[in-house]
Enzyme design. Structure first.
Site, PDB file in Angstrom:
ATOM      1  N   TYR A 203     -27.083  -6.705 -65.069  1.00 21.12           N
ATOM      2  CA  TYR A 203     -26.807  -5.284 -64.854  1.00 21.12           C
ATOM      3  C   TYR A 203     -26.690  -4.981 -63.360  1.00 21.12           C
ATOM      4  O   TYR A 203     -25.693  -4.416 -62.894  1.00 21.12           O
ATOM      5  CB  TYR A 203     -27.913  -4.432 -65.490  1.00 21.12           C
ATOM      6  CG  TYR A 203     -27.858  -2.974 -65.087  1.00 21.12           C
ATOM      7  CD1 TYR A 203     -26.768  -2.186 -65.438  1.00 21.12           C
ATOM      8  CD2 TYR A 203     -28.887  -2.399 -64.334  1.00 21.12           C
ATOM      9  CE1 TYR A 203     -26.713  -0.848 -65.050  1.00 21.12           C
ATOM     10  CE2 TYR A 203     -28.835  -1.067 -63.959  1.00 21.12           C
ATOM     11  CZ  TYR A 203     -27.743  -0.293 -64.321  1.00 21.12           C
ATOM     12  OH  TYR A 203     -27.683   1.025 -63.939  1.00 21.12           O
TER      13      TYR A 203
ATOM     14  N   THR B  50     -26.966   1.626 -58.675  1.00 19.44           N
ATOM     15  CA  THR B  50     -28.345   1.528 -59.144  1.00 19.44           C
ATOM     16  C   THR B  50     -29.241   0.821 -58.130  1.00 19.44           C
ATOM     17  O   THR B  50     -28.786  -0.053 -57.376  1.00 19.44           O
ATOM     18  CB  THR B  50     -28.386   0.745 -60.470  1.00 19.44           C
ATOM     19  OG1 THR B  50     -29.746   0.483 -60.834  1.00 19.44           O
ATOM     20  CG2 THR B  50     -27.669  -0.584 -60.366  1.00 19.44           C
TER      21      THR B  50
END
Length: 339
Positions: free
Chosen positions: A150, A126
């Site tokens: 995250y 990501t």
């Protein structure tokens, strides 16, 4: 680069293949003639999203016995790893869940790959690994300073893969996604998770009456219209990137890669909402809200590396195309619910 037609293609294990991006990657692999095995615990994925042409196993990637059996029985030669948790605010409120799902369980999967002799590994990473970038577009050599669990949980898995690739006969590609949106243009899969937070998904839900409005978080960013700018990539283009990355790993088994997945241009929140209005002929209500902590002004990929290393080229990059495909899927979901 395509694989040598004389060399048998390895069977690919896709983790999280019943989820949004994973299911599109499965479709892309099958469309290109690969044999696919899917493992998914169906916590957020959907069994119906896995095509009949793929072998399906319900289970968890941390179940080393199950993963080891799948690798041995199906002759798995490559793993594409999507399984994990992806909601940034939840990662802040429940960090241990993210370090478990995204890091600890990834470690177990990587160990199973090494023990089973898997030679190639593609990881769903990501742009959150960059944190708040000092400049945009962002290249792969920009500092990685995640601002939430995250992003950190994904970066830790990238680090594990780099270390493992130095110690064992396995290479990897970490694909750092920017903002993924849209749906399979043939209507076979799309974003189906209830309560999704991605802007285009939220906006088409509002346009189809599933939400009353769309919140716009912050109007004072250093951007042309004051709202945040993001690089939106069509999920089918992203899925195609995984197939090309797999071919490249097989072609050159000595090389590993970290590649941004984006189009190299961004759209503001208001531009996206204008596109939704344009495509749907519905004016979506916009509610201006305060900024959310940690949101950068702009997050746009420098995609020169992926264009140079892979024969990947975007095919559905127009914003209206992304919205149109997302809308068609949203309407199909409504029919599925009524049916």
């Amino acid at each position: 680069m395509p694989t040598d037609p004389e060399t048998p293609r390895p069977t690919v294990l896709v983790t999280g293949g019943a989820g949004y991006i994973g299911s599109h990657a499965v479709l892309a692999l099958l469309d290109a003639g690969w044999k696919v095995v899917v493992i998914d615990n169906l916590v957020t994925g959907f069994r119906w999203a896995v095509p009949e042409a793929a072998t399906f196993a319900e289970g968890d990637i941390a179940d080393a016995a199950l993963v080891g059996r799948l690798i041995a029985e199906h002759g798995i030669g490559a793993i594409i790893h999507f399984a994990g948790s992806v909601v940034v605010p939840e990662s802040v409120s429940d960090p241990l869940k993210y370090y478990d799902n995204n890091t600890v369980r990834s470690r177990s999967l990587i160990e199973s790959a090494v023990k089973g002799g898997v030679r190639h590994f593609i990881f769903s990473s990501t742009a959150a690994t960059y944190g708040i970038p000092a400049s945009s577009p962002i290249s792969e050599d920009a500092p990685t300073r995640p601002i939430n669990p995250y992003g950190m949980s994904k970066l830790m898995t990238e680090a594990m893969l780099a270390d493992v690739a130095r110690a064992h006969p396995i290479n990897y590609c970490a694909l750092r996604y920017f903002n993924v949106a849209g749906a399979d243009p043939r209507g076979r899969s799309g974003q189906s998770t209830a309560g999704a937070t991605h802007l285009i998904k939220v906006a088409v839900e509002a346009a189809t009456g599933k939400r009353g409005h769309v919140s716009v978080y912050g109007t004072d960013y250093a951007t042309p219209d004051g709202t945040g700018v993001r690089d939106y990539i069509h999920v089918s283009d992203l899925a195609a990137a995984h197939v090309h990355a797999l071919e490249q790993l097989i072609e050159d088994s000595a090389a590993s890669h970290i590649l941004n997945c984006g189009y190299g241009r961004g759209f503001s929140v208001l531009e996206v909402l204008d596109a939704v209005d344009r495509v749907t002929n519905v004016t979506v209500e916009r509610r201006m809200e305060p900024r959310r902590a940690g949101d950068p002004d702009a997050l746009v990929a420098d995609n020169r590396a992926i264009l140079a290393r892979l024969p990947w080229r975007p095919e559905r990059a127009a914003l209206d195309t992304i919205v149109r495909d997302a809308l068609a899927w949203e309407r199909a979901l409504s029919e599925r619910t009524r049916g």
